[in-house]
Design an enzyme around this catalytic site. Structure first.
Site, PDB file in Angstrom:
ATOM      1  N   ASP A   1      -9.316 -12.436  -5.357  1.00  0.00           N
ATOM      2  CA  ASP A   1      -9.854 -13.306  -4.292  1.00  0.00           C
ATOM      3  C   ASP A   1     -10.614 -14.543  -4.783  1.00  0.00           C
ATOM      4  OD1 ASP A   1      -8.916 -11.053  -3.001  1.00  0.00           O
ATOM      5  OD2 ASP A   1     -10.854 -10.415  -2.232  1.00  0.00           O
TER       6      ASP A   1
ATOM      7  N   LYS B   1      -4.626  -9.667   1.872  1.00  0.00           N
ATOM      8  CA  LYS B   1      -5.258  -8.431   2.329  1.00  0.00           C
ATOM      9  C   LYS B   1      -6.395  -8.746   3.291  1.00  0.00           C
ATOM     10  CE  LYS B   1      -8.443  -8.038  -1.662  1.00  0.00           C
ATOM     11  NZ  LYS B   1      -9.731  -8.097  -0.976  1.00  0.00           N
TER      12      LYS B   1
ATOM     13  N   CYS C   1     -15.621  -6.877  -2.879  1.00  0.00           N
ATOM     14  CA  CYS C   1     -14.226  -6.580  -3.227  1.00  0.00           C
ATOM     15  C   CYS C   1     -14.078  -6.025  -4.642  1.00  0.00           C
ATOM     16  CB  CYS C   1     -13.364  -7.823  -3.029  1.00  0.00           C
ATOM     17  SG  CYS C   1     -13.311  -8.350  -1.294  1.00  0.00           S
TER      18      CYS C   1
END
Length: 199
Positions: free
Chosen positions: A20, A81, A116
């Site tokens: 990310d 996601k 994350c």
């Protein structure tokens, strides 16, 4: 003692996870530029050493795509996601095919450390995959969140390391055929990105 994990990372059982590192985080995450720079060092090393790269992007429609500073052209795939962890069904399926189905180690970089990255660490450890969190390639909006997450990783059995340490461990020997190329990547020390004064 036999079950003790010593961090004996092996090149042919290793995958790189890039989590990310997206446009919308650029102005929010501390040391974003430095984290992207070191993550790119890892993706370049992965290209040289033929390590598979798995990339995720959190809600890319809203948060944008992986920043151009991080070269992910050699990624196995880029997985969108909404779940915080990178361990989504599509990634699990890919892990079954990589390294002949024998992925034992994951090198992990990206953001945010306490969200994350943290949930990915937990999910990987629960699958008996050893995790190497690259401290100079992960960050959060808050340095407090970042530092406490790194401490938690150590407590639960992940290896917290640096980009230079993990890359030199992967080649293992100055006579490795790719050593010179890896050496050129680490010739300039990685930026401290706020970590040294927290030790």
């Amino acid at each position: 003692m036999a079950n003790r994990k010593l961090g004996d990372i092996r090149l042919n059982e290793t995958v790189l996870f890039v989590c990310d590192i997206q446009e919308k985080f650029r102005n929010a995450v501390k040391y974003f530029f430095e984290i992207a720079q070191v993550s790119n060092r890892l993706t370049e090393a992965a290209r040289i050493l033929e390590i598979p790269i798995v990339v995720t992007e959190q809600y890319p429609d809203g948060l944008g795509h992986t920043v151009p500073e991080v070269n992910i052209t050699n990624a196995v795939n880029i997985f969108p996601k909404t779940k915080f962890s990178m361990i989504i069904p599509e990634v699990e399926e890919v892990l079954k095919t990589l390294r002949g189905g024998h992925v034992r180690h994951v090198i992990l970089c990206g953001i945010e450390t306490h969200v994350c990255i943290q949930q990915t660490v937990i999910d990987l450890l629960n699958r008996n995959i050893e995790v190497y969190v690259v401290a100079d390639a992960v960050s959060s909006r808050s340095q407090m969140d970042r530092i406490f997450a790194l401490e938690r990783f150590r407590q639960i059995g992940a290896t917290v390391t640096t980009s230079e340490a993990v890359l030199l461990q992967l080649v293992g020997d100055k006579n490795h055929p790719k050593f010179k190329e890896i050496q050129s990547l680490i010739m300039v020390s990685a930026p401290e990105s706020g970590l040294v004064n927290k030790l």
